[in-house]
Structure formats: C-alpha cells, structure tokens
Motif scaffolding. Sequence first.
Motif, mmCIF file in Angstrom:
data_model
loop_
_atom_site.group_PDB
_atom_site.id
_atom_site.type_symbol
_atom_site.label_atom_id
_atom_site.label_comp_id
_atom_site.label_asym_id
_atom_site.label_seq_id
_atom_site.Cartn_x
_atom_site.Cartn_y
_atom_site.Cartn_z
ATOM 1 N N LEU A 26 -26.162 -6.371 -6.383
ATOM 2 C CA LEU A 26 -27.147 -7.078 -7.186
ATOM 3 C C LEU A 26 -26.431 -7.632 -8.413
ATOM 4 N N VAL A 27 -26.425 -8.957 -8.564
ATOM 5 C CA VAL A 27 -25.734 -9.605 -9.674
ATOM 6 C C VAL A 27 -26.739 -9.884 -10.786
ATOM 7 N N TYR A 104 -31.328 -2.393 -18.326
ATOM 8 C CA TYR A 104 -30.694 -1.529 -17.327
ATOM 9 C C TYR A 104 -31.734 -0.767 -16.513
ATOM 10 N N GLN A 105 -32.833 -0.399 -17.147
ATOM 11 C CA GLN A 105 -33.905 0.260 -16.400
ATOM 12 C C GLN A 105 -34.458 -0.665 -15.322
ATOM 13 N N MET A 106 -34.688 -1.937 -15.700
ATOM 14 C CA MET A 106 -35.214 -2.903 -14.740
ATOM 15 C C MET A 106 -34.216 -3.167 -13.613
ATOM 16 N N LEU A 107 -32.949 -3.313 -13.972
ATOM 17 C CA LEU A 107 -31.935 -3.565 -12.950
ATOM 18 C C LEU A 107 -31.851 -2.396 -11.975
ATOM 19 N N GLY A 108 -31.951 -1.180 -12.502
ATOM 20 C CA GLY A 108 -31.939 -0.011 -11.638
ATOM 21 C C GLY A 108 -33.112 -0.004 -10.675
ATOM 22 N N GLU A 109 -34.298 -0.363 -11.178
ATOM 23 C CA GLU A 109 -35.485 -0.401 -10.325
ATOM 24 C C GLU A 109 -35.366 -1.475 -9.249
ATOM 25 N N ILE A 110 -34.883 -2.650 -9.641
ATOM 26 C CA ILE A 110 -34.720 -3.740 -8.669
ATOM 27 C C ILE A 110 -33.728 -3.338 -7.582
ATOM 28 N N ALA A 111 -32.621 -2.711 -7.999
ATOM 29 C CA ALA A 111 -31.598 -2.291 -7.033
ATOM 30 C C ALA A 111 -32.155 -1.255 -6.056
ATOM 31 N N GLN A 112 -32.942 -0.324 -6.569
ATOM 32 C CA GLN A 112 -33.528 0.692 -5.691
ATOM 33 C C GLN A 112 -34.510 0.060 -4.700
ATOM 34 N N GLU A 113 -35.347 -0.842 -5.213
ATOM 35 C CA GLU A 113 -36.338 -1.487 -4.342
ATOM 36 C C GLU A 113 -35.663 -2.352 -3.279
ATOM 37 N N GLY A 114 -34.566 -3.011 -3.659
ATOM 38 C CA GLY A 114 -33.876 -3.897 -2.723
ATOM 39 C C GLY A 114 -32.763 -3.229 -1.946
ATOM 40 N N GLU A 115 -32.598 -1.918 -2.152
ATOM 41 C CA GLU A 115 -31.566 -1.136 -1.455
ATOM 42 C C GLU A 115 -30.160 -1.689 -1.704
ATOM 43 N N PHE A 116 -29.895 -2.020 -2.967
ATOM 44 C CA PHE A 116 -28.543 -2.396 -3.386
ATOM 45 C C PHE A 116 -27.828 -1.143 -3.855
ATOM 46 N N ASP A 117 -26.535 -1.022 -3.531
ATOM 47 C CA ASP A 117 -25.792 0.163 -3.963
ATOM 48 C C ASP A 117 -24.941 -0.092 -5.199
ATOM 49 N N ARG A 118 -24.845 -1.364 -5.617
ATOM 50 C CA ARG A 118 -24.085 -1.694 -6.821
ATOM 51 C C ARG A 118 -24.771 -2.817 -7.599
ATOM 52 N N ILE A 119 -24.721 -2.686 -8.920
ATOM 53 C CA ILE A 119 -25.196 -3.732 -9.829
ATOM 54 C C ILE A 119 -23.982 -4.226 -10.585
ATOM 55 N N VAL A 155 -28.060 4.762 -11.981
ATOM 56 C CA VAL A 155 -29.081 5.681 -11.475
ATOM 57 C C VAL A 155 -28.473 6.358 -10.256
ATOM 58 N N PRO A 156 -29.017 7.495 -9.824
ATOM 59 C CA PRO A 156 -28.414 8.201 -8.683
ATOM 60 C C PRO A 156 -28.200 7.294 -7.474
ATOM 61 N N GLY A 157 -26.957 7.225 -7.022
ATOM 62 C CA GLY A 157 -26.620 6.445 -5.838
ATOM 63 C C GLY A 157 -26.338 4.980 -6.086
ATOM 64 N N ILE A 158 -26.451 4.529 -7.350
ATOM 65 C CA ILE A 158 -26.230 3.112 -7.670
ATOM 66 C C ILE A 158 -25.255 2.998 -8.839
ATOM 67 N N GLU A 159 -24.152 2.290 -8.608
ATOM 68 C CA GLU A 159 -23.145 2.104 -9.643
ATOM 69 C C GLU A 159 -23.366 0.807 -10.403
ATOM 70 N N LEU A 160 -23.086 0.851 -11.704
ATOM 71 C CA LEU A 160 -22.986 -0.353 -12.516
ATOM 72 C C LEU A 160 -21.512 -0.722 -12.594
ATOM 73 N N VAL A 161 -21.170 -1.946 -12.191
ATOM 74 C CA VAL A 161 -19.767 -2.379 -12.106
ATOM 75 C C VAL A 161 -19.574 -3.626 -12.964
ATOM 76 N N ARG A 162 -18.439 -3.654 -13.682
ATOM 77 C CA ARG A 162 -18.103 -4.807 -14.534
ATOM 78 C C ARG A 162 -16.750 -5.367 -14.082
ATOM 79 N N PRO A 163 -16.751 -6.323 -13.167
ATOM 80 C CA PRO A 163 -15.483 -6.776 -12.573
ATOM 81 C C PRO A 163 -14.663 -7.719 -13.456
ATOM 82 N N LEU A 164 -15.237 -8.231 -14.564
ATOM 83 C CA LEU A 164 -14.549 -9.269 -15.347
ATOM 84 C C LEU A 164 -13.925 -8.746 -16.636
#
Length: 325
Positions: A26-27, A104-119, A155-164
């Motif tokens: 999730l970008v 970050y709370q919203m991003l975590g919720e969106i990722a969980q709902e959409g079954e994304f494993d990384r933000i 959040v559990p099972g979802i990583e926040l990643v900063r590739p840049l």
Amino acid sequence: MWTALHAQLHQTLRQRHLLPKTSSILVAVSGGQDSLCLAKLLLDLQPKWDWRLGIAHCDHRWRSDSGSNTYHVEEIAAGWNVPFVSRRAVEVPSSEATARQWRYQMLGEIAQEGEFDRIVTGHTQSDRAETLLYNLIRGSGTDGLTSLTWRRELVPGIELVRPLLEVSRAETGEFCRQQQLEIWEDSTNADLSYARNRIRGELLPYLQNHFNPNAEKAIAQTAELLRADVEYLESTAADLLARASLHPRMLHRPVLRAVPLALQRRAMRQFLSAVLPHAPSFEHIEKMTALITAPNKSRTDPFPGGAIAEVDGEAIVFRDCNNLS
C-alpha cells in the motif's frame, strides 16, 4: 523510461530486502513530489518484483483545497490502473503529531482491510536529516535522532517501509519533472509556523551555505550510523533486563550495577515501558536508574498511575503505593 533512480531503488530493495517479491504494498500518496516519485518508481519496478500495489491518501482537512487534492491523487491512481482508497479526518488534527498519529492509524486500517502486508511512504534523505535536527533541538536521545528507520512494524503483521531514505528531495523533484508527474503543491509546506518547515526552509539551507554544502546527506548518514548503534544497545539492554529480572516487578541490583550507565538507562526504560500506563520520561528513567546504587529503603516519588519503586536489599521493587509495608 528507466532512470538512475529506478536502478538505485532496485538495488536498495535487493540489498536491504525491504519489499520481497509478491508483496502486497500500500503506497501512501499525498500528491507531493516525494510520494508521487515513490509510487511511479514502484509501478515501473512492479514487473520485476511481481508486487500487488494499492494507493492510499489521507485528508487531514487542514486546507480548503484538500478535497481537490484527494481527487487529484485518485485521478493519478486511475490513470495508472492502481486501486485507490482515501480517508478523510472527521475532526481536523490539532498538531503535526496528532495528524501523523491519525494518518498512520488510517493507513494501518486500510492495509488490514485490503490485506496489504506492507505500507510504504515517500520519506527521503531530506526528511531524515530534518527529523534528526528537529529531535536534537528538542533534547532527544539517540532513539529520537534515528526515528526515521527503513522499516518498523506499524500494526501486527504489517510493516511500514521507507525505501527512499538514500534519495534527496532534490532528486525526487527532478524525477517528477523527467516523468512529467503533476505535483500537488501543499501550501502548508511554506508555513514557517511549523517547526519542520522552518528547519527545511531556513536551518538546513543555512547549514549548507555556511558550514557544509552536503550537510543534508551528512546528517542523514549520521542517523543511519546511530541507528545501528541503537539496535545493538536495545538488544543488549533487553538481554540485561532478562538477567536482572527476579519478577515482572522486581530487579536484581548487582546485575545492573555491573554494566555501564548507558545500558542501565536502556534497561530501565524497557522495564518502565512494560509497567507504566504511558511511555516513561527521561526523569522517570533517571530516578529508577538512581536506585541501582541507592541506600536500602530508598524510594522514588510516585510514577504516573500511583506506583513507586523502592530499594529492598539487593532488589528494586516496583509496587503500588497501597501495598507499601
């Protein structure tokens, strides 16, 4: 068009194992140059990595044009044929910290709902340098100076990643121009009432002009070096705390006395983080650390929640005030 930035990011991902093949990503896209640059890079690299991509946008409602900003990002996502989700704040956040927490709370919720494993977020080398300076001015320790890390669990099972984090804001701007990406200009970025904007617009340029033209890169590299030190110290302190623990609320002083002050403080911070209702302050950590060498029956004043710590022979006991003998 394949660019040097494509090659750099591809190499970074391979070396640091940030976004493995077949990941669901999730970008977070604000519409600014950094997040647009990241989204386009990942879209172009997608065939090589077989990712599933989605785009999320969070509207803080800080600006009158925030709705148009959301629509702009949605149109870009549609043009790329990438799924898009947005969230709009019910109440306008009162501060930068509150806005970040909500986002970050919203991003975590969106990722969980959409079954994304990384933000992923578009934080850059420039952001890393600014964050180090911001936290340094506020009196932060090494943990705060390294707060922009390559990855962490959001959040559990979802990583926040900063590739840049090795890419500057100047480079993301140039990439957007090359790729003809339509950047949404955020008017709040020019508001110097925000401390981070003042660091970006005044302090860093001053350091570059008067001390080191490469100050931004040098400061960001310092953050990277400190991060490795912090990870080692945290791991060592956790081992120390495990050896010193006689009970979940009791510590063995001789074990703690045998190590340097830096490890004592970290072990005490980890201990207090587990027993206090909120994150411990510097003052909380210092008064606990002082008990390692204090006379028998020495006590602290109450911590948040009413508990105190007391020396009982070779132990430090953390107990409720109601249970004092």
